[in-house]
Design a protein around this motif. Structure first.
Motif, PDB file in Angstrom:
ATOM      1  N   PHE A   1       0.871  -1.176   0.000  1.00 44.76           N
ATOM      2  CA  PHE A   1       0.000   0.000   0.000  1.00 44.76           C
ATOM      3  C   PHE A   1       0.905   1.222   0.000  1.00 44.76           C
ATOM      4  CE2 PHE A   1      -3.362   2.788   0.882  1.00 44.76           C
ATOM      5  CZ  PHE A   1      -4.555   2.104   0.764  1.00 44.76           C
ATOM      6  N   GLY A   2       1.152   1.753  -1.166  1.00 46.46           N
ATOM      7  CA  GLY A   2       2.078   2.880  -1.276  1.00 46.46           C
ATOM      8  C   GLY A   2       1.379   4.212  -1.484  1.00 46.46           C
ATOM      9  N   ALA A   3       0.064   4.226  -1.294  1.00 45.90           N
ATOM     10  CA  ALA A   3      -0.684   5.455  -1.567  1.00 45.90           C
ATOM     11  C   ALA A   3      -1.027   6.135  -0.253  1.00 45.90           C
ATOM     12  CB  ALA A   3      -1.948   5.112  -2.331  1.00 45.90           C
ATOM     13  N   GLN A   4      -0.175   7.028   0.183  1.00 47.63           N
ATOM     14  CA  GLN A   4      -0.449   7.741   1.429  1.00 47.63           C
ATOM     15  C   GLN A   4      -0.955   9.143   1.111  1.00 47.63           C
ATOM     16  OE1 GLN A   4       2.197   5.501   1.416  1.00 47.63           O
ATOM     17  NE2 GLN A   4       0.945   4.255   2.760  1.00 47.63           N
ATOM     18  N   VAL A   5      -1.851   9.617   1.936  1.00 46.89           N
ATOM     19  CA  VAL A   5      -2.419  10.940   1.698  1.00 46.89           C
ATOM     20  C   VAL A   5      -2.335  11.762   2.979  1.00 46.89           C
ATOM     21  CG1 VAL A   5      -4.015  10.368  -0.136  1.00 46.89           C
ATOM     22  CG2 VAL A   5      -4.715  10.022   2.215  1.00 46.89           C
ATOM     23  N   ARG A   6      -2.446  13.045   2.785  1.00 47.12           N
ATOM     24  CA  ARG A   6      -2.510  13.933   3.950  1.00 47.12           C
ATOM     25  C   ARG A   6      -3.921  13.852   4.560  1.00 47.12           C
ATOM     26  NH1 ARG A   6      -3.208  15.776   7.594  1.00 47.12           N
ATOM     27  NH2 ARG A   6      -3.411  17.881   8.337  1.00 47.12           N
ATOM     28  N   LEU A   7      -4.907  14.026   3.757  1.00 44.59           N
ATOM     29  CA  LEU A   7      -6.306  13.939   4.191  1.00 44.59           C
ATOM     30  C   LEU A   7      -7.108  13.286   3.072  1.00 44.59           C
ATOM     31  CD1 LEU A   7      -7.395  17.357   5.723  1.00 44.59           C
ATOM     32  CD2 LEU A   7      -7.689  15.145   6.767  1.00 44.59           C
TER      33      LEU A   7
END
Lengths: 401, 286
Positions: A190-196
């Motif tokens: 899971f390489g999809a990190q978000v701020r919000l």
């Protein structure tokens, strides 16, 4: 978060175990759970719960756990979600499940995927060992195929790109004898990190089902079971949808070390099952069904295929834009979003399920605002529109002050 | 498989017909029938050909002896109609989904919501009717004419056979630049810096000479293109992105220069003194 005055949120029993731990980690509030499996015969945390705590410990930094002597009470103060520091040459966090595990691997993957967008770095975890069941289980866990095809696409609506997530099934396995243990290997990336996460608005009509896709899997049993399951499922679905396609997947049963003879290995996790996903004409609306043969056997593949198709029809009947498999994920991500009101259209039975109500109660306890429910006007489906206001915490690791 | 079955049913019905016929009309069988039966006992059954005659015969006969014939309820046509059993299996329809879609569905990534672009085009879509065809042909001619006009200057040197290939490449380059290519395909990407410098120097010198000559002769040339300042300036960072450092993989990386910028100039004693002091302490520790 000041650690000087830890205000523990009190919970009882093991219900919504992963959900509460996930919420605690995301909001940063320590929790205290008591009366976990408090029956006198087999008290304390079950093997899969212990495994989940280990996994949580390895993907976070600075979290602390205290388990009582009997294992019936648990104190957890969360740390930062870092995605874990991989040991050795590989870049994955290894999670070994014991052979006494009765839950499917999706029981671990679903909460891990809820944490992953809020992680500091990419979350790469590999589930292995003698307890990894990739198929659907009798305890109600879905198969990994359903997670991949019906739950992960939901993240895209929150601005979390699907291209950077992956669930690699390196070895399939059904539940072993007595519903315990498997032997599969699953890698989650899971390489999809978000701020919000973005605010979700899915309050329009869910559209009509345009196509049905699926996977029939047979592990260690005759591959003809796949064809028979597909035939039976299609006999139900063909009359309703023209575009039905179910892929067949045959694998050998996994090898696990034999307990009685240390030098030998045995095959386990034999069985078959089918996972069906119905996609609507509206983007992002999916319904899914999942059924596997029980570990003691005694059912024909035709029966499994037919029941799975009926289950899919039931899921479609419940309506709404998100089915009950993905409703927990969607509502949690909405609650973790920016301080804005998102709306989602859900079937009445989906909202009324124990899981959704439990999530609402837990969210309230963790300080999130309550949901607003109102009837959907303009049609007689009886769907509800749920308005969820985000808490606006989001990803602490990505916050630039 | 299907063919075999068909043949079987045909054979059965044929024999039935014959047997029933022999039952009913044993009294008045004609000569060819007797021959036929004889032949069939010796060799293989003959194909039924003289249908119409038999039908007539039977019809005549039915009027006389309707009560005694039990088989009479079934008409001749029904018996001769070949019963075709078709076992249509779903497996024949399984290949409805393209291989690419199946592959993308069964891959480890979540299936994308966007419809896949099929490589195989529908042949019926490309067929066009009359005036559409002429329209397409006109467009083609227009394009050819346009190209001829824009690239005709290349044809001046096209007399020698070796120039043909070069001209083709030049034409491609022109077209690419018209489409918005950033740099010419003839631009060499990697070369020694000294050579590059030499080339650039020669270009500027040639340009300067051209402009000088034009000015002396009183010719007004085009204006000199000004280099945009944006390219050399600071690049635009996105909204919400950190104002300093490089953010990748969930971590903000600060270079030494960034840290020095944040810290600002040192106050009090000058940097040299401080560093020297540090070194001195280290030595004393030994």
């Amino acid at each position: 978060m000041s650690t000087s005055t830890p205000e523990f949120l009190k919970f009882t029993t093991h219900s919504f175990f992963t959900q509460r731990l996930v919420l605690s980690t995301l909001t940063g509030r320590p929790i205290h759970i008591s009366q976990i499996h408090s029956s006198p015969t087999n008290p304390g945390l079950a093997p899969h719960e212990i495994s989940f705590l280990r996994l949580l410990d390895s993907v976070t930094n600075g979290s602390s756990l205290q388990i009582s002597y009997t294992g019936t009470t648990l104190t957890y103060s969360p740390g930062l979600i870092t995605g874990g520091i991989a040991a050795g040459v590989s870049d994955v966090v290894k999670c070994t499940l014991p052979d006494t595990c009765r839950r499917g691997v999706s029981w671990f993957i679903l909460p891990l995927c809820m944490l992953a967008p809020f992680s500091k770095g990419p979350v790469n975890a590999r589930f292995e060992g003698e307890g990894v069941i990739t198929s659907a289980t009798e305890s109600g866990d879905v198969s990994v195929d359903t997670v991949r095809t019906a739950v992960l696409p939901l993240y895209e609506k929150f601005g979390i790109p699907g291209a950077k997530m992956e669930i690699r099934v390196l070895q399939r396995s059904c539940a072993g004898s007595g519903g315990k243990g498997g032997g599969g290997i699953v890698e989650v990336r899971f390489g999809a990190q978000v701020r919000l996460p973005k605010t979700l608005h899915m309050h329009r009509r869910p559209g009509r089902v345009k196509k049905v896709r699926g996977v029939a899997y047979a592990t260690g049993v005759s591959a003809s079971n796949n064809g028979r399951m597909i035939h039976a499922a299609r006999s139900v679905l063909n009359a309703l949808v023209s575009d039905v396609h179910i892929a067949a997947q045959y694998d050998q049963a996994p090898l696990v070390p034999d307990k009685t003879n240390p030098s030998a290995k045995k095959r386990t996790g034999v069985g078959f099952g089918v996972c069906l996903v119905a996609e609507s004409g509206v983007d992002g609306v999916v319904y899914s069904a999942d059924l596997a043969a029980p570990s003691e056997g005694g059912v024909t593949p035709e029966e499994i295929g037919k029941k799975a198709a009926w289950q899919l029809l039931e899921a479609i009947e419940r309506g709404g834009c998100v089915s009950s498999v993905g409703v927990g994920t969607v509502l949690l991500l909405m609650a973790m979003g920016s301080e804005d009101v998102g709306r989602i259209r859900l079937g009445r039975d989906v909202v009324g399920s124990e899981a959704a109500i439990g999530l609402g109660r837990d969210l309230k306890k963790f300080g999130a605002s309550c949901w607003g429910l109102r009837d959907c006007e303009g049609d007689e489906t009886g769907d509800l529109i749920v308005s969820v206001k985000g808490v606006g915490i989001g990803n602490v690791g990505r916050k630039i002050v | 498989m299907l063919g075999k079955r068909k043949r079987q049913t045909k054979a059965i019905s044929g024999s039935e017909v014959r047997s029933s016929r022999s039952d009913s009309s044993a009294s008045d069988v004609d000569a060819p029938e007797i021959f036929r039966r004889h032949f069939e006992t010796q060799f293989t059954p003959l194909p039924n050909i003289e249908k119409p005659a038999v039908v007539e015969e039977e019809l005549e006969e039915e009027d006389e002896s309707e009560s005694e014939s039990a088989w009479g309820g079934i008409s001749e046509e029904d018996q001769n109609a070949i019963e075709v059993v078709e076992h249509a299996d779903v497996h024949t329809r399984m290949a409805a989904v393209s291989k690419e879609e199946l592959k993308s569905f069964m891959s480890s990534k979540p299936p994308t919501s966007a419809p896949p672009i099929s490589i195989v085009r529908n042949p019926s879509a490309t067929t066009v009717d009359g005036d559409d065809a002429s329209e397409a042909a006109n467009l083609k001619k227009d394009l050819a004419l346009h190209r001829l006009l824009t690239e005709s200057h290349l044809l001046d040197s096209a007399n020698s056979s070796t120039a043909m290939g070069k001209n083709r490449h030049k034409a491609t380059d022109l077209r690419l630049q018209a489409l918005g290519a950033k740099s010419s395909i003839f631009k060499q990407e990697k070369m020694p810096m000294s050579e590059r410098k030499g080339i650039i120097a020669k270009q500027t010198q040639r340009e300067k000479a051209r402009r000088d000559e034009a000015r002396q002769n009183g010719i007004i040339l085009e204006k000199v293109k000004m280099k945009s300042k944006m390219e050399s300036g600071k690049r635009d960072r996105g909204v919400g992105a950190p104002g300093v450092g490089k953010f990748s993989g969930g971590t903000l990386r600060l270079s030494k220069k960034d840290i020095a910028d944040i810290e600002g100039p040192r106050r009090g004693s000058n940097g040299r003194g401080g560093r020297g002091g540090g070194r001195g302490r280290g030595k004393r520790g030994k």
